[in-house]
Design a protein around this motif. Structure first.
Motif, PDB file in Angstrom:
ATOM      1  N   VAL A 459       0.816  -1.311   0.244  1.00  0.00           N
ATOM      2  CA  VAL A 459      -0.173  -0.034   0.098  1.00  0.00           C
ATOM      3  C   VAL A 459       1.125   1.008   0.302  1.00  0.00           C
ATOM      4  CG1 VAL A 459      -1.564   1.086   0.924  1.00  0.00           C
ATOM      5  CG2 VAL A 459      -1.798  -1.282   0.985  1.00  0.00           C
ATOM      6  N   GLY A 460       0.756   1.847  -0.697  1.00  0.00           N
ATOM      7  CA  GLY A 460       2.069   3.259  -1.340  1.00  0.00           C
ATOM      8  C   GLY A 460       0.887   4.692  -0.741  1.00  0.00           C
ATOM      9  N   ASP A 518       6.016   6.582  10.129  1.00  0.00           N
ATOM     10  CA  ASP A 518       4.959   6.023  10.170  1.00  0.00           C
ATOM     11  C   ASP A 518       4.824   4.649   8.987  1.00  0.00           C
ATOM     12  OD1 ASP A 518       3.530   7.205  12.089  1.00  0.00           O
ATOM     13  OD2 ASP A 518       3.429   9.348  11.332  1.00  0.00           O
ATOM     14  N   TYR A 519       6.274   4.746   7.901  1.00  0.00           N
ATOM     15  CA  TYR A 519       5.875   3.633   7.163  1.00  0.00           C
ATOM     16  C   TYR A 519       6.439   2.430   7.735  1.00  0.00           C
ATOM     17  CZ  TYR A 519       4.792   7.017   3.764  1.00  0.00           C
ATOM     18  OH  TYR A 519       4.418   8.431   3.083  1.00  0.00           O
ATOM     19  N   GLY A 520       5.463   1.564   7.180  1.00  0.00           N
ATOM     20  CA  GLY A 520       5.951   0.204   8.193  1.00  0.00           C
ATOM     21  C   GLY A 520       4.995  -1.181   7.502  1.00  0.00           C
ATOM     22  N   THR A 521       4.502  -1.826   8.423  1.00  0.00           N
ATOM     23  CA  THR A 521       3.768  -3.157   8.501  1.00  0.00           C
ATOM     24  C   THR A 521       2.587  -2.929   9.279  1.00  0.00           C
ATOM     25  OG1 THR A 521       5.851  -4.796   7.512  1.00  0.00           O
ATOM     26  CG2 THR A 521       3.595  -6.337   7.328  1.00  0.00           C
ATOM     27  N   LEU A 522       1.404  -3.290   8.627  1.00  0.00           N
ATOM     28  CA  LEU A 522       0.103  -3.013   9.306  1.00  0.00           C
ATOM     29  C   LEU A 522      -0.115  -4.413   8.445  1.00  0.00           C
ATOM     30  CD1 LEU A 522      -1.943  -0.477   7.976  1.00  0.00           C
ATOM     31  CD2 LEU A 522      -1.233  -0.480  10.223  1.00  0.00           C
ATOM     32  N   SER A 523      -0.453  -5.406  10.789  1.00  0.00           N
ATOM     33  CA  SER A 523      -1.065  -7.099  10.429  1.00  0.00           C
ATOM     34  C   SER A 523      -2.682  -6.872  11.116  1.00  0.00           C
ATOM     35  CB  SER A 523      -0.152  -7.843  10.888  1.00  0.00           C
ATOM     36  OG  SER A 523      -0.273  -7.354  11.930  1.00  0.00           O
ATOM     37  N   MET A 541       3.187  -0.806   4.270  1.00  0.00           N
ATOM     38  CA  MET A 541       3.003   0.672   4.038  1.00  0.00           C
ATOM     39  C   MET A 541       4.699   1.340   3.152  1.00  0.00           C
ATOM     40  SD  MET A 541       0.073   1.305   4.047  1.00  0.00           S
ATOM     41  CE  MET A 541       0.072   3.679   4.213  1.00  0.00           C
ATOM     42  N   VAL A 542       4.348   1.662   2.093  1.00  0.00           N
ATOM     43  CA  VAL A 542       5.171   3.204   1.681  1.00  0.00           C
ATOM     44  C   VAL A 542       5.109   3.787   1.202  1.00  0.00           C
ATOM     45  CG1 VAL A 542       6.292   0.271   0.371  1.00  0.00           C
ATOM     46  CG2 VAL A 542       4.739   1.546  -0.872  1.00  0.00           C
ATOM     47  N   ALA A 543       6.494   4.609   0.932  1.00  0.00           N
ATOM     48  CA  ALA A 543       6.319   6.041   0.753  1.00  0.00           C
ATOM     49  C   ALA A 543       5.727   6.040  -0.611  1.00  0.00           C
ATOM     50  CB  ALA A 543       7.536   7.110   0.997  1.00  0.00           C
ATOM     51  N   ALA A 544       4.505   6.091  -1.458  1.00  0.00           N
ATOM     52  CA  ALA A 544       4.499   6.310  -3.026  1.00  0.00           C
ATOM     53  C   ALA A 544       3.451   7.234  -3.599  1.00  0.00           C
ATOM     54  CB  ALA A 544       3.536   4.863  -2.742  1.00  0.00           C
TER      55      ALA A 544
END
Length: 646
Positions: A459-460, A518-523, A541-544
């Motif tokens: 998710v960007g 705030d960018y990382g992994t949501l589970s 989560m990526v900066a996109a």
């Protein structure tokens, strides 16, 4: 004749008769017994030819030893046919007549009375020969009255029919006869054969003969019972005859199986049949009733043929009738105990009747992944089913030990079921009458939640950009609780419940990154009554942003109707990207729109001699890149090109 002459003759006759009586006694004249029936004719022979060559002079008749005649026959000076007859009016009067022809001569007395009984003497006087005498003792027979027959209860039987009686009854009859002189004998005859001649004198002039005919049989039907009373051979016996009437049990009863029965006498279910039953020997004709098991059947027709009752029953056998007795009962309509019946155990063939059930030890609402289950296919068929099949969602389900699917007699065993074992199950059975598929059984396997999409979803989002992340799970029953977590290289945090919403099969989280951390992994993980989700759904989560445009685009390998287009991919914006090639002609709407995972395409089928504009671009979930412009494309007409070369 002068009175003094008549008196002289009478006195002379008396004198002469007295002398003759004495002579009869001395001569020993035999007394002959004569019988006559009251009201009929008595005959006293008196032979006139006893004296040869002499002529009859006078014939006199006397009673007992009386000296005065009661009848005279005067032949003096006359021929026999002209003789003078005289009968004392106070004795016989006109009832008597002396007949000389045919010989021997005899005194005939008509309408004999009881008072006429006694001894009578005939005296024949000849002209020259000695007088001849004959002596008779008259007995007047009084016939008895006609017999009267009474039954065992003393009731007079006024008809000519005796009964009707049932087989095995004792017939007791009393014959009563009144009067008769001499006393009559009373006897019983059956079919003209003497069976009882013992009688007794009862009160007054009544004579009785009681007949017991025990345990009458069928052979006694229509027997003639005759009571006779007789006291003289001169008249026929007085008699009364009764004909024995009987209620007779049917002798035979037979079921005639319909011609349409199948092999072995089988009947096909739900088909109408006409079955006949014949009974003979009953009197009156038998009533025929039908029973299927214990239930009486009503749809029948009946007709009589001589002594035969024919009943036709129409019925439609069902599968429940298989093995039941079909009974035909013939009974005497007047005595229901006089009956006979016969039965036919019917064999009803029918296609299988199939019913599918979940194993009796299982609870349908409590099956979960990993359980062992079994189904029971209940089959009822005649003839027995020769093949049993199983279906899962309308597809054949074969025995497969590897897949842990087992067929065992009329059961289906599934070991360690999974969610994929859910669905519609049915079984089918086949016999000679057809194939039947059972009811469908909806089988449900409960399982804990799992991600609907596998792998990690990227998710960007740019800084400050809010995105909605949807976590979808498969679960039965639906998930009851969702939990979200965030993890970056530094720490793992629980996401507050007020930041996401859940509706049973999905949970939505609105997320806005504002800094690099705030960018990382949501589970996301869920749980239901079966258990908790083993592997969470992961979102990276990526900066996109939007991807960069493709570069270095070239046309190559062009033919008369195709061309290859290739570019070099630009930056993907931090998200997976795809590539788009659009071909324009005169309008703003692309004539061709081609997508690809790589920035290369093959264009075919464009018109000749038309200039085409090509545009290449990249796109991801954030949007579309700026266009990359390519050289215009023109396909020449091959015929024109050939002409130019010539």
């Amino acid at each position: 004749m002068a009175p003094h002459v008549a008196l002289f003759l009478i006195l002379c006759l008396v004198h002469c008769d007295t002398k003759t009586v004495m002579q009869d006694k001395l001569a020993g004249v035999r007394t002959v017994d004569v019988q006559a029936v009251e009201g009929m004719v008595a005959q006293f022979p008196c032979d006139l030819g006893t004296a040869a060559n002499d002529k009859v002079y006078m014939v006199f008749w006397f009673r007992d030893d009386a000296g005065i005649p009661l009848y005279s026959f005067d032949v003096r000076g006359k021929h026999l046919s002209e003789a003078r007859h005289w009968s004392a009016p106070e004795v016989f009067g006109p009832r008597a007549h002396f007949a000389t022809s045919p010989p021997p001569a005899a005194l005939l007395v008509r309408d004999v009375k009881r008072r006429d009984e006694g001894v009578y003497r005939c005296r024949v006087d000849f002209r020259n020969t000695q007088t001849t005498s004959f002596r008779y003792n008259l007995t007047v027979v009084v016939p008895p009255e006609k017999p009267v027959v009474v039954d065992r209860w003393g009731r007079v039987i006024n008809t000519t029919t005796l009964g009707p009686h049932e087989e095995g009854d004792d017939v007791l009859l009393t014959c009563r006869v009144l009067g008769g002189r001499p006393e009559p004998s009373v006897r019983w005859l059956v079919n003209g054969v003497l069976v009882d001649e013992e009688y007794e004198h009862n009160t007054g002039d009544v004579i009785e003969n009681r007949l017991l005919w025990p345990a009458i049989r069928r052979a006694d039907y229509a027997a003639v019972f005759t009571c006779q009373a007789t006291n003289s051979h001169l008249v026929p016996p007085k008699e009364l005859s009764l004909v024995l009437d009987m209620f007779l049990r049917p002798l035979t009863v037979e079921i005639k199986k319909p011609a349409e029965v199948g092999e072995g006498g089988a009947l096909t279910a739900e088909r109408r049949y006409e079955v006949a039953c014949e009974s003979a020997g009953s009197r009156p004709p038998a009533l025929v009733s039908w029973y299927k098991g214990k239930r009486q059947l009503k749809r029948i027709t009946e007709e009589l043929r001589d002594n035969l009752t024919v009943s036709v029953m129409s019925f439609v056998p069902t599968l429940d009738d298989d093995g039941k007795p079909l009974t035909c009962r013939a009974e005497n309509p007047n005595v229901t105990t006089l009956s006979i019946d016969t039965s036919w155990t019917i064999n009803v063939v029918y296609p299988p009747v199939v019913r599918l059930r979940l194993g009796s030890s299982l609870a349908a609402g409590d099956i979960k992944e990993g359980d062992d289950v079994y189904f029971e296919c209940h089959v009822r068929a005649n003839p027995p089913a020769r093949k049993l099949s199983w279906l899962h969602d309308d597809r054949p389900l074969a025995h497969n030990a590897t897949a842990r699917v087992f067929h065992s007699n009329q059961s289906l065993v599934l070991q360690k079921v999974t969610r994929h074992s859910s669905g519609r199950y049915a079984c089918s059975a086949l016999n000679a009458e057809g194939e039947t598929v059972s009811n469908e059984l909806l089988f449900r396997v409960k399982y804990s939640p799992s991600c609907r999409t596998g792998g990690v979803s990227v998710v960007g989002a740019a800084r400050g950009e809010s995105v909605v992340i949807v976590c979808e799970v498969d679960a039965d029953p639906p998930a009851a609780v969702f939990k979200w977590k965030f993890n970056n290289s530094g720490e793992t945090l629980d996401v507050a419940a007020d930041r996401y919403t859940s509706n049973g099969s999905a949970s939505s989280l609105k997320y806005t990154p504002v800094a690099d951390l705030d960018y990382g992994t949501l589970s996301c993980s869920a749980s239901n009554e079966v258990g908790a989700q083993l592997t969470p759904c992961v979102f990276q989560m990526v900066a996109a942003g939007k991807p960069h445009a493709p570069r270095n685009c070239t046309l190559w390998n062009q033919t008369s109707d195709s061309v290859e287009v290739s570019c070099v991919a630009g930056f993907d914006g931090g998200l997976p990207q795809r590539f788009l090639l659009e071909v324009y002609s005169d309008s703003a709407v692309p004539r061709v729109n081609l997508t690809s995972d790589e920035p290369s395409w093959t264009v075919r089928g464009l018109e000749w001699e038309v200039r085409h504009r090509l545009v290449a671009a990249a796109f991801n979930s954030k949007g579309r890149s700026p266009p990359a412009r390519l050289d215009d494309l023109l396909f020449r007409d091959p015929e024109k090109r050939t002409g130019q070369c010539l």
